[in-house]
Every structure is written in C-alpha cells, then in structure tokens.
Design an enzyme around this catalytic site. Structure first.
Site, PDB file in Angstrom:
ATOM      1  N   SER A 131       0.837  -1.200   0.000  1.00 16.46           N
ATOM      2  CA  SER A 131       0.000   0.000   0.000  1.00 16.46           C
ATOM      3  C   SER A 131       0.880   1.262   0.000  1.00 16.46           C
ATOM      4  O   SER A 131       1.604   1.498  -0.952  1.00 16.46           O
ATOM      5  CB  SER A 131      -0.967  -0.046   1.191  1.00 16.46           C
ATOM      6  OG  SER A 131      -1.950   0.949   1.093  1.00 16.46           O
ATOM      7  N   HIS A 172      -3.942  -0.350  -4.562  1.00 15.49           N
ATOM      8  CA  HIS A 172      -5.410  -0.531  -4.457  1.00 15.49           C
ATOM      9  C   HIS A 172      -6.044  -0.138  -5.789  1.00 15.49           C
ATOM     10  O   HIS A 172      -7.071   0.538  -5.835  1.00 15.49           O
ATOM     11  CB  HIS A 172      -5.991   0.340  -3.331  1.00 15.49           C
ATOM     12  CG  HIS A 172      -5.431   0.063  -1.974  1.00 15.49           C
ATOM     13  ND1 HIS A 172      -5.806  -1.024  -1.211  1.00 15.49           N
ATOM     14  CD2 HIS A 172      -4.522   0.739  -1.229  1.00 15.49           C
ATOM     15  CE1 HIS A 172      -5.151  -1.004  -0.052  1.00 15.49           C
ATOM     16  NE2 HIS A 172      -4.356   0.050  -0.050  1.00 15.49           N
ATOM     17  N   GLU A 199      -5.157  -4.904  -5.354  1.00 15.50           N
ATOM     18  CA  GLU A 199      -5.029  -5.507  -4.030  1.00 15.50           C
ATOM     19  C   GLU A 199      -4.709  -6.996  -4.164  1.00 15.50           C
ATOM     20  O   GLU A 199      -5.061  -7.636  -5.153  1.00 15.50           O
ATOM     21  CB  GLU A 199      -6.330  -5.314  -3.241  1.00 15.50           C
ATOM     22  CG  GLU A 199      -6.578  -3.854  -2.894  1.00 15.50           C
ATOM     23  CD  GLU A 199      -7.878  -3.625  -2.126  1.00 15.50           C
ATOM     24  OE1 GLU A 199      -8.654  -4.590  -1.949  1.00 15.50           O
ATOM     25  OE2 GLU A 199      -8.109  -2.473  -1.723  1.00 15.50           O
TER      26      GLU A 199
END
Length: 273
Positions: A131, A172, A199
């Site tokens: 992330s 994401h 993801e």
C-alpha cells in the site's frame, strides 16, 4: 536500473492475503532466505505501529522466518541513530507496512537509516512494501488524487525513496478506480512508466530491470511515451486531460514485464532473474 544494484523489490498493491494461501507474503520470506531469513518490519507509515507490527511479526514467524524484528521509527531523530542502522545491517528482508507514504519519506528521507536502506538494497537484500509502502519505493510517488476523470489539478506528487527509477506506482488500483490519476501522473512526464497494482497482487522487481507479477489480481502498466497529443501543459483547473495514444498492458500472476524495453513477455514464466 543501475547495473550495480543486486537487490529485489516486492511492491504490493495492499490488502494482501494474510489468512489463506498468503502467496505474496510467502514469496517475500522465500526471497529473504526462507528458514534462514532475518526480517525487519518498518512501521513508519502507520499511526498504529504496535498493532500493525505485531500482526506482521506473527505472520512472518508462522511463514517460517528465522527472526522477525519490528522497528517503529516515528521521528527523524530515531532514523539518524547509528544503533538503528546497525540493527538493519543483519536483515535479509525489509518490509514496509501500509499507512501514509509521506510519513515514510518525511521520516526517512536524507537520514542515516534512509542511506542504509539503499546500501542494503545494493548488497542484495529484498525490500518489500504494501500500500503506502509500495508507493514510496519509486523516485516519484503519488500522494493524493481523485478517482474518475483524469485532471491535472487533482493529483499530488512528491519524491519517494528512490529505489525504483522512472516508474510511478499506484496501489489498491482497480478496487479504488485509480486509472485516471495514474494517467494524469504519466501525462506530466511520459518518460515515467505508470504501474497500477491491484489488491492482493504485487510485482517482484529484479536487478536486471524486469518484474514478475505475484498475486491473485492484475497489474496495469501504462506507457505514455508513444503519445503524440497531450494538453497537460495547457489545461486549467477542472479541465479534462487529453492524452493520445497511450499504450496499456494488463498482466496477471507469473507474467513478466521488462521496464527497460517497456515490453511484456508473451509467455507466462515463474522464474526469477
């Protein structure tokens, strides 16, 4: 990539599987040395370092790591301590958690710890990030921007850690509809490749300048170097972007991409470089 770099980067799009097959995290431990691995988890990005750090510590121990240490570097004073850099010297794998990528660069940039990371990478240590930890890997990173129609004024960029060159990473990716902001990023500099990672998906970047996709969704590579028409220098706030043509690659688990040649491999392969 520079020819002297021997390390690998595992850049994860966030929300990686932690309860099932754990394909990505298993690959990290494997690349870090398996049963011989000494892993350091850096929680600089998160505001919940104890919770997040202990979760990854338990995960990596369960996946067979010989030793797992969590380092919470919350301010630049800590990042400049020689003792912290000494702790890192023993690592065979370094893992950045998610959170806020500006916390990573703001705390580590230009510090003794920041320099140690580069040295370890050049020595062959694998550095992973999920992330926010993924976004911070490149020399330029996206720190904010709206999903939807690409517009120049909705995007915020900043210098990253500089481990990956001439690439901007977004995470994401499909789940948060970020194709627009990645296109806005490469419109500002078509020399830079855009890599959007879904993801539970990652790219394992080798020192020879190619990556392999590891995970259960897809990686989107957008290349604006063939672009003949762009209005990025002319648009005013709120105006939509024009960028044509743009080359796009969609890749899934096992497929490879050469960052130097800007070309995908047409056959699936799981071997490293």
């Amino acid at each position: 990539m520079n020819h002297y770099v021997e390390g690998k980067l595992l850049i994860i799009g966030g929300a990686e599987d932690k309860k099932g097959e754990c394909k990505i995290l298993k690959r990290f431990i494997q690349e870090a040395g398996g049963r011989e691995s000494r892993v350091v988890v850096l929680t600089a990005a998160t505001e919940l370092p104890e919770q997040v750090g202990s979760e990854y510590k338990e995960l990596f121990e369960n996946l067979g790591a010989a030793e797992v240490q969590v380092l919470d570097i919350a301010e630049r004073v800590s990042a400049n301590r020689e003792s912290i850099s000494q702790e890192l010297q023993k690592a065979t794998g370094i893992f950045f958690t998610g959170g806020d990528q500006l916390r990573i660069t703001g705390i580590l940039g230009g510090t003794r710890l920041g320099r140690t990371l580069h040295n370890l990478y050049q020595r062959g240590v694998i550095i992973a990030g999920t992330s926010a930890g993924a976004s911070a890997m490149s020399d330029t990173m996206i720190v904010g921007g709206e999903a939807g129609t690409p517009k120049k004024d909705t995007l915020t960029m900043a210098p990253g850690l500089g481990l990956l060159h001439s690439v901007v990473v977004d995470q994401h990716f499909a789940q948060r509809g970020r194709i627009g902001r990645l296109l806005s990023a490469i419109a500002q500099n078509p020399y830079v490749l855009g890599v959007g990672i879904d993801e539970d998906t990652s790219i394992l970047v080798y020192s020879d300048g190619h990556f392999t996709v590891v995970g259960n969704q897809t990686v989107t590579v957008v290349d604006a170097s063939p672009t003949m028409a762009s209005n990025v220098s002319e648009i005013s706030p709120g105006q939509a972007l024009v960028l044509t043509p743009v080359l796009m690659h969609i890749l899934s688990d096992g497929y490879r991409f050469d960052l130097k040649r800007r070309a995908a491999s047409l056959s699936e392969t799981l071997s490293g470089g």
